[in-house]
Design an enzyme around this catalytic site. Structure first.
Site, mmCIF file in Angstrom:
data_model
loop_
_atom_site.group_PDB
_atom_site.id
_atom_site.type_symbol
_atom_site.label_atom_id
_atom_site.label_comp_id
_atom_site.label_asym_id
_atom_site.label_seq_id
_atom_site.Cartn_x
_atom_site.Cartn_y
_atom_site.Cartn_z
ATOM 1 N N GLU A 175 28.918 -119.976 53.693
ATOM 2 C CA GLU A 175 28.194 -121.249 53.694
ATOM 3 C C GLU A 175 29.139 -122.437 53.563
ATOM 4 O O GLU A 175 28.774 -123.554 53.916
ATOM 5 C CB GLU A 175 27.131 -121.272 52.584
ATOM 6 C CG GLU A 175 27.687 -121.331 51.181
ATOM 7 C CD GLU A 175 26.576 -121.335 50.127
ATOM 8 O OE1 GLU A 175 25.946 -120.284 49.964
ATOM 9 O OE2 GLU A 175 26.342 -122.365 49.499
ATOM 10 N N GLU A 203 16.432 -117.842 54.484
ATOM 11 C CA GLU A 203 16.493 -118.307 53.095
ATOM 12 C C GLU A 203 15.401 -119.359 52.866
ATOM 13 O O GLU A 203 15.304 -120.342 53.601
ATOM 14 C CB GLU A 203 17.873 -118.917 52.812
ATOM 15 C CG GLU A 203 17.984 -119.490 51.418
ATOM 16 C CD GLU A 203 19.417 -119.664 50.944
ATOM 17 O OE1 GLU A 203 20.333 -119.754 51.791
ATOM 18 O OE2 GLU A 203 19.619 -119.696 49.715
ATOM 19 N N GLU A 252 26.737 -112.575 46.995
ATOM 20 C CA GLU A 252 27.054 -113.756 47.813
ATOM 21 C C GLU A 252 28.093 -114.627 47.122
ATOM 22 O O GLU A 252 27.988 -114.896 45.926
ATOM 23 C CB GLU A 252 25.760 -114.535 48.048
ATOM 24 C CG GLU A 252 25.921 -115.808 48.857
ATOM 25 C CD GLU A 252 24.566 -116.405 49.230
ATOM 26 O OE1 GLU A 252 23.620 -115.629 49.485
ATOM 27 O OE2 GLU A 252 24.448 -117.638 49.246
ATOM 28 N N ASP A 309 23.769 -114.392 44.007
ATOM 29 C CA ASP A 309 24.637 -115.452 44.537
ATOM 30 C C ASP A 309 25.412 -116.087 43.378
ATOM 31 O O ASP A 309 24.815 -116.676 42.480
ATOM 32 C CB ASP A 309 23.752 -116.495 45.232
ATOM 33 C CG ASP A 309 24.551 -117.616 45.860
ATOM 34 O OD1 ASP A 309 25.795 -117.588 45.793
ATOM 35 O OD2 ASP A 309 23.924 -118.530 46.426
ATOM 36 N N ASP A 367 25.987 -122.324 57.795
ATOM 37 C CA ASP A 367 24.912 -123.306 57.677
ATOM 38 C C ASP A 367 25.015 -124.201 58.900
ATOM 39 O O ASP A 367 26.039 -124.870 59.083
ATOM 40 C CB ASP A 367 25.063 -124.107 56.383
ATOM 41 C CG ASP A 367 23.845 -124.967 56.114
ATOM 42 O OD1 ASP A 367 23.412 -125.676 57.047
ATOM 43 O OD2 ASP A 367 23.317 -124.929 54.990
ATOM 44 N N HIS A 396 22.766 -119.755 56.163
ATOM 45 C CA HIS A 396 22.462 -120.401 54.892
ATOM 46 C C HIS A 396 21.522 -121.572 55.161
ATOM 47 O O HIS A 396 21.648 -122.240 56.180
ATOM 48 C CB HIS A 396 23.769 -120.904 54.275
ATOM 49 C CG HIS A 396 23.594 -121.720 53.038
ATOM 50 N ND1 HIS A 396 23.589 -123.106 53.037
ATOM 51 C CD2 HIS A 396 23.426 -121.348 51.755
ATOM 52 C CE1 HIS A 396 23.426 -123.537 51.794
ATOM 53 N NE2 HIS A 396 23.319 -122.501 50.995
ATOM 54 N N LYS A 398 20.512 -116.409 41.007
ATOM 55 C CA LYS A 398 21.803 -117.027 40.739
ATOM 56 C C LYS A 398 22.521 -116.312 39.609
ATOM 57 O O LYS A 398 21.888 -115.783 38.686
ATOM 58 C CB LYS A 398 21.595 -118.495 40.362
ATOM 59 C CG LYS A 398 21.162 -119.339 41.532
ATOM 60 C CD LYS A 398 22.307 -119.567 42.496
ATOM 61 C CE LYS A 398 21.826 -120.124 43.812
ATOM 62 N NZ LYS A 398 22.909 -120.444 44.727
#
Ligand code: CA
Length: 414
Positions: A273, A360, A247, A221, A296, A323, A192
């Site tokens: 996502e 993921e 991302e 991300d 997703d 996702h 992250k």
């Protein structure tokens, strides 16, 4: 002739089948000291919404939606609006039901909770279709290209007392965490960024890169933390540190910004996502916004819509890597979709992430994923097996689900 499958679990195709009851489970479980942060929010608990569809044959199907935001509005969309159309419908015709439900909400619900509700219902219908035909969902989607999928660890969130700084102790903890994923067998790690200053976040990534060495692939991300100019700055740092995708660098509405970043940066741009349906993804593809599309299935429209999004992606030569968040139902759903995803492009010996899709596998504490299924998912040599039983191929453990259910609501045929 010997019937090998249990009679009560098998319905011959061609006979009638109707949905007779919809049950929603709002799931919540507090994380206590294990709360974590992304650039956007604290995660003090895990939440989601599961949908259980019961039929007049006795078969039961499961779906999931509402795992991003509060699950209660998704439950309300199901019981107050969509349920009347769902009850009495044949779940073996999920695409037909999808079009009917979307036409009900098109004028006011093209994204958000209504689509999460449709996604959950659609997934449960495909689960039922699979059970009715004694086939796994990935076979119904066209067939499996693979029996297991290479997993990437999502981790290195902002955690605990070290969440908001880069002290030596915080960086040491971060390095230990990154190394633990490699020890668990992961060869790809997504981390992250975006909560702290760019300088502090770059320092975090440098420490992680040093901890895992040059041979483990890093992805990053931002959860749309930046404007375009800052995303350009961060993107160049990520290129320097050999990060392989960036991302959600910017907010999902800024399609022009996505296209600009993609033109200016060498690092692949991933996103999607927070996008919904064929219509949302058509815009992403047509405007050249992403190198990797991340629908997703529990939000974008379930399996029925995934097939359309995947077709659009293939026509635009854009890899699809769904996702994954939420419970074990969401992970099972993603694995069936990934099993049925072609190589992008084809080669004789596909390479994970290069042209072979990856799954993921979030490494934050998640009892909703790990505790509610009779067949818990396991990482074996860096891969997760695609369920092979009929439908989703997973069984929900009722008492475990009840433990996490804070609100249970039913709609029945009258
Ligand atoms: Ca993300």
């Amino acid at each position: 002739m010997v019937l090998l499958c249990p009679v009560q679990s098998w319905t011959p195709i061609g006979t009638t089948m109707q949905i007779t009851k919809i049950t929603t489970h709002v799931l919540k479980t507090p994380l206590g000291k294990e709360r974590f942060y992304s650039s956007q929010a604290a995660f003090p608990e895990r939440t989601s919404l599961l949908v259980r569809l019961e039929t007049d044959t006795g078969l039961v199907g499961w779906g999931e939606g509402g795992q991003y935001g509060p699950p209660e509005p998704v439950a309300a969309c199901i019981h107050a609006v969509l349920g009347s159309q769902v009850l009495g419908s044949d779940p073996r015709k999920p695409a037909v039901l999808w079009e009917r439900l979307y036409s009900m909400i098109r004028d006011f619900g093209q994204k958000g909770p209504y689509l999460e509700a449709i996604s959950a219902i659609d997934i449960a219908c495909w689960d039922l279709l699979g059970q009715a035909t004694w086939l796994p969902v990935h076979t119904l989607l066209g067939g499996a290209f693979r029996e297991s999928v290479t997993a990437y660890a999502t981790g290195c969130y902002y955690r605990g007392e070290h969440a908001f700084g880069v002290s030596e102790e915080a960086l040491q903890t971060l390095a230990d965490e990154a190394r633990s994923y490699v020890e668990d067998g992961f060869r790809i790690l997504k981390i992250k960024l975006g909560l702290l200053s760019i300088e502090a976040d770059v320092r975090r990534i440098e420490v992680i890169r040093e901890a895992i060495g040059p041979n483990v692939t890093l992805l990053a991300d931002a959860n749309h933390a930046y404007n375009v100019s800052n995303a350009l700055r961060v993107g160049r740092e990520l290129e320097r540190l050999d990060v392989r995708w960036f991302e959600e660098p910017i907010v999902p509405e800024d399609l022009e910004g996505y296209r600009h970043l993609r033109q200016k940066l060498a690092i692949p741009i991933a996103g999607g996502e927070c996008e919904y349906t064929r219509y949302g993804f058509r815009n992403l593809f047509a405007q050249g916004c992403v190198d990797i599309a991340q629908p997703d299935l529990c939000c974008a429209g379930g399996f029925s819509e995934f097939l359309k999004i995947q077709a659009l992606a293939l026509a635009h030569h854009t890899p699809v890597i769904p996702h994954v968040w939420g419970s074990g139902i969401a992970l099972a759903t993603a694995l069936h979709a990934l099993a049925a995803t072609p190589w992008q492009p084809y080669t004789y010996l596909p390479v994970a992430l290069q042209n072979e899709p990856v799954v993921e596998y979030d490494r934050n504490p998640n009892p909703l994923r790990d505790d509610i299924l009779e067949q818990p998912f396991k990482l074996v040599e860096g891969k997760v097996a695609v369920p092979s039983g009929p439908g989703l191929g997973v069984t929900v453990i009722g008492p475990k689900l009840d433990k996490f259910t804070v609100t249970r609501q039913e709609s029945k045929s009258s």
